[in-house]
Design a protein around this motif. Structure first.
Motif, PDB file in Angstrom:
ATOM      1  N   ALA A 111       0.815  -1.217   0.000  1.00 11.78           N
ATOM      2  CA  ALA A 111       0.000   0.000   0.000  1.00 11.78           C
ATOM      3  C   ALA A 111       0.846   1.262   0.000  1.00 11.78           C
ATOM      4  CB  ALA A 111      -0.926  -0.007   1.208  1.00 11.78           C
ATOM      5  N   LEU A 112       2.062   1.170  -0.524  1.00 12.81           N
ATOM      6  CA  LEU A 112       3.003   2.279  -0.516  1.00 12.81           C
ATOM      7  C   LEU A 112       3.440   2.622  -1.933  1.00 12.81           C
ATOM      8  CD1 LEU A 112       5.168   0.748   2.303  1.00 12.81           C
ATOM      9  CD2 LEU A 112       3.485   2.565   2.617  1.00 12.81           C
ATOM     10  N   GLN A 113       3.788   3.868  -2.155  1.00 17.49           N
ATOM     11  CA  GLN A 113       4.445   4.238  -3.407  1.00 17.49           C
ATOM     12  C   GLN A 113       5.884   3.734  -3.360  1.00 17.49           C
ATOM     13  OE1 GLN A 113       3.962   8.404  -2.831  1.00 17.49           O
ATOM     14  NE2 GLN A 113       2.092   8.545  -4.039  1.00 17.49           N
ATOM     15  N   GLN A 114       6.449   3.469  -4.507  1.00 19.02           N
ATOM     16  CA  GLN A 114       7.824   2.979  -4.542  1.00 19.02           C
ATOM     17  C   GLN A 114       8.644   3.726  -5.586  1.00 19.02           C
ATOM     18  OE1 GLN A 114       8.585  -1.278  -4.224  1.00 19.02           O
ATOM     19  NE2 GLN A 114      10.015  -1.167  -5.925  1.00 19.02           N
ATOM     20  N   LEU A 115       9.807   4.202  -5.159  1.00 15.94           N
ATOM     21  CA  LEU A 115      10.802   4.757  -6.068  1.00 15.94           C
ATOM     22  C   LEU A 115      11.953   3.766  -6.115  1.00 15.94           C
ATOM     23  CD1 LEU A 115      11.009   8.475  -4.867  1.00 15.94           C
ATOM     24  CD2 LEU A 115       9.415   7.468  -6.496  1.00 15.94           C
ATOM     25  N   THR A 116      12.296   3.306  -7.292  1.00 15.52           N
ATOM     26  CA  THR A 116      13.418   2.383  -7.459  1.00 15.52           C
ATOM     27  C   THR A 116      14.521   3.106  -8.218  1.00 15.52           C
ATOM     28  OG1 THR A 116      11.915   0.491  -7.554  1.00 15.52           O
ATOM     29  CG2 THR A 116      14.145   0.166  -8.380  1.00 15.52           C
ATOM     30  N   LEU A 127       6.378   3.927  -8.852  1.00 14.78           N
ATOM     31  CA  LEU A 127       5.167   3.122  -8.908  1.00 14.78           C
ATOM     32  C   LEU A 127       4.134   3.689  -7.944  1.00 14.78           C
ATOM     33  CD1 LEU A 127       6.451  -0.584  -8.820  1.00 14.78           C
ATOM     34  CD2 LEU A 127       5.606   0.677 -10.808  1.00 14.78           C
ATOM     35  N   LYS A 128       2.878   3.725  -8.363  1.00 16.09           N
ATOM     36  CA  LYS A 128       1.829   4.127  -7.444  1.00 16.09           C
ATOM     37  C   LYS A 128       1.581   3.001  -6.436  1.00 16.09           C
ATOM     38  CE  LYS A 128      -2.481   4.081  -8.287  1.00 16.09           C
ATOM     39  NZ  LYS A 128      -3.849   4.353  -8.796  1.00 16.09           N
ATOM     40  N   GLU A 129       0.855   3.297  -5.393  1.00 12.70           N
ATOM     41  CA  GLU A 129       0.566   2.305  -4.364  1.00 12.70           C
ATOM     42  C   GLU A 129      -0.294   1.162  -4.936  1.00 12.70           C
ATOM     43  OE1 GLU A 129      -2.338   5.779  -3.893  1.00 12.70           O
ATOM     44  OE2 GLU A 129      -0.204   5.469  -4.344  1.00 12.70           O
ATOM     45  N   ASN A 130      -0.159  -0.015  -4.299  1.00 16.02           N
ATOM     46  CA  ASN A 130      -0.947  -1.212  -4.645  1.00 16.02           C
ATOM     47  C   ASN A 130      -0.720  -1.711  -6.069  1.00 16.02           C
ATOM     48  OD1 ASN A 130      -2.331  -1.408  -2.087  1.00 16.02           O
ATOM     49  ND2 ASN A 130      -3.519   0.393  -2.707  1.00 16.02           N
ATOM     50  N   MET A 131       0.465  -1.419  -6.631  1.00 15.22           N
ATOM     51  CA  MET A 131       0.815  -1.912  -7.960  1.00 15.22           C
ATOM     52  C   MET A 131       1.603  -3.224  -7.828  1.00 15.22           C
ATOM     53  SD  MET A 131       0.067  -0.578 -10.892  1.00 15.22           S
ATOM     54  CE  MET A 131       1.479  -1.015 -11.909  1.00 15.22           C
ATOM     55  N   PRO A 132       1.078  -4.348  -8.336  1.00 17.97           N
ATOM     56  CA  PRO A 132       1.875  -5.583  -8.338  1.00 17.97           C
ATOM     57  C   PRO A 132       3.143  -5.376  -9.166  1.00 17.97           C
ATOM     58  CG  PRO A 132      -0.435  -6.024  -8.877  1.00 17.97           C
ATOM     59  CD  PRO A 132      -0.247  -4.531  -8.941  1.00 17.97           C
ATOM     60  N   TRP A 165      18.803   1.641  -4.797  1.00 15.33           N
ATOM     61  CA  TRP A 165      17.899   2.087  -3.744  1.00 15.33           C
ATOM     62  C   TRP A 165      16.463   1.689  -4.048  1.00 15.33           C
ATOM     63  CZ3 TRP A 165      19.380   4.397   0.748  1.00 15.33           C
ATOM     64  CH2 TRP A 165      20.681   4.930   0.812  1.00 15.33           C
ATOM     65  N   VAL A 166      15.765   1.260  -3.019  1.00 10.36           N
ATOM     66  CA  VAL A 166      14.314   1.098  -3.059  1.00 10.36           C
ATOM     67  C   VAL A 166      13.751   2.008  -1.972  1.00 10.36           C
ATOM     68  CG1 VAL A 166      12.362  -0.459  -2.743  1.00 10.36           C
ATOM     69  CG2 VAL A 166      14.436  -1.270  -3.903  1.00 10.36           C
ATOM     70  N   ILE A 167      12.916   2.960  -2.367  1.00 11.75           N
ATOM     71  CA  ILE A 167      12.371   3.950  -1.432  1.00 11.75           C
ATOM     72  C   ILE A 167      10.859   3.782  -1.385  1.00 11.75           C
ATOM     73  CG2 ILE A 167      12.185   6.404  -0.861  1.00 11.75           C
ATOM     74  CD1 ILE A 167      14.695   6.850  -2.599  1.00 11.75           C
ATOM     75  N   LEU A 168      10.329   3.494  -0.204  1.00 13.10           N
ATOM     76  CA  LEU A 168       8.896   3.298   0.000  1.00 13.10           C
ATOM     77  C   LEU A 168       8.314   4.515   0.703  1.00 13.10           C
ATOM     78  CD1 LEU A 168       9.057  -0.408   1.188  1.00 13.10           C
ATOM     79  CD2 LEU A 168       8.626   0.439  -1.120  1.00 13.10           C
ATOM     80  N   ILE A 169       7.166   4.982   0.228  1.00 18.53           N
ATOM     81  CA  ILE A 169       6.620   6.266   0.681  1.00 18.53           C
ATOM     82  C   ILE A 169       5.136   6.138   0.980  1.00 18.53           C
ATOM     83  CG2 ILE A 169       6.213   8.681   0.026  1.00 18.53           C
ATOM     84  CD1 ILE A 169       8.617   8.408  -1.874  1.00 18.53           C
ATOM     85  N   GLU A 170       4.713   6.663   2.117  1.00 22.47           N
ATOM     86  CA  GLU A 170       3.291   6.726   2.432  1.00 22.47           C
ATOM     87  C   GLU A 170       2.626   7.714   1.475  1.00 22.47           C
ATOM     88  OE1 GLU A 170       2.560   7.654   6.527  1.00 22.47           O
ATOM     89  OE2 GLU A 170       4.003   6.164   7.243  1.00 22.47           O
ATOM     90  N   PRO A 171       1.560   7.309   0.794  1.00 24.46           N
ATOM     91  CA  PRO A 171       0.950   8.171  -0.226  1.00 24.46           C
ATOM     92  C   PRO A 171       0.452   9.519   0.286  1.00 24.46           C
ATOM     93  CG  PRO A 171       0.198   5.913  -0.473  1.00 24.46           C
ATOM     94  CD  PRO A 171       0.965   5.967   0.819  1.00 24.46           C
ATOM     95  N   THR A 172       0.025   9.590   1.566  1.00 21.24           N
ATOM     96  CA  THR A 172      -0.506  10.866   2.070  1.00 21.24           C
ATOM     97  C   THR A 172       0.556  11.725   2.750  1.00 21.24           C
ATOM     98  OG1 THR A 172      -1.190   9.791   4.141  1.00 21.24           O
ATOM     99  CG2 THR A 172      -2.836   9.953   2.375  1.00 21.24           C
TER     100      THR A 172
END
Length: 238
Positions: A26-31, A57-62, A71-78
């Motif tokens: 449920a997170l955005q991801q920057l790779t 990638l937007k959240e909830n994207m398989p 780097w893999v950066i995970l971000i809370e959408p709000t």
């Protein structure tokens, strides 16, 4: 351990030889790869592949990621940065970005985020004061003072906020864009990672974050991120 950078709303990990199973969260991801990389995502037309490029990638994207290093950066959408990432995506599910010539030279989170030129007009998400109060309480984990597992039940949180359980669950999803249970799992994983960074072993970290044992923590991490904590750690210690 890999390089792990944690701030409220953001988890950034620099790793080597990463090969995840197909997963989503449920997170955005920057790779941001610093070597060869292949990321694939399903679309209505089939599988879309990105090679050797930075991806949002937007959240909830398989997705499935194979990366030599980066780097893999995970971000809370709000979060503040999450709102900026949403502006960059502009309704798209994914977007590729240009990679700097020497991305491996960057060692701290503000610089990493600056790589993506997040120069859109700053957006601020206005939370309900009760949700802001809860998030502030949860942020204690970043200082090593995590909320104990027995206080994580929705009914207990609702009581602390003087809300019914159903009202709390609705208000939380309305403010955060995802259910309390999914957000709580993300926070518990952050708690476990913070404990590991502080020198605790996997069993201690699992207990502190409310998992039954280290195997439960590793399984949950793999389901969430496509790789076990044990494998991630061993790859970076080679």
């Amino acid at each position: 351990m890999p390089i792990i950078l944690i701030e409220p709303g953001i988890l950034a990990v620099h790793t080597q030889v990463l090969d995840t199973a197909n997963h989503q969260h449920a997170l955005q991801q920057l790779t941001l790869p610093t070597g060869s990389a292949h990321l694939s995502t399903p679309t209505t037309e089939g599988i879309r592949s990105y090679r050797d490029t930075a991806i949002i990638l937007k959240e909830n994207m398989p997705h499935q990621l194979t990366m030599h290093s980066g780097w893999v950066i995970l971000i809370e959408p709000t979060s503040r940065v999450g709102l900026q990432v949403s502006a960059m995506l502009a309704g798209r599910e994914a977007r590729s970005l240009s990679i700097p010539d020497t991305p491996d030279e960057f060692s701290h989170l503000p610089t990493l985020l600056g790589l993506f030129n997040l120069r859109y007009q700053q957006k601020i998400h206005h939370y309900d004061p009760r949700i802001s109060q809860l998030l502030k309480h949860l942020d204690q984990c970043f200082a090593g003072t995590c909320i104990k597992p027995e206080h994580w039940l929705a009914k207990d949180i609702a009581q602390q906020l003087s809300l019914s359980q159903s009202r709390f669950l609705h208000l939380f999803k309305e403010n955060m864009g995802l259910p309390w249970r999914a957000y709580l799992l993300w926070r518990r994983l952050i708690c476990a990672i913070t404990a590991l960074k502080a020198g605790h072993n996997a069993t201690q970290a699992a207990y502190m974050a409310g998992f039954s044992d280290s195997a439960h923590l590793s399984r949950t991490f793999k389901n969430h991120f496509g790789i076990t904590l044990q494998k991630l750690t061993s790859l970076n210690n080679k």
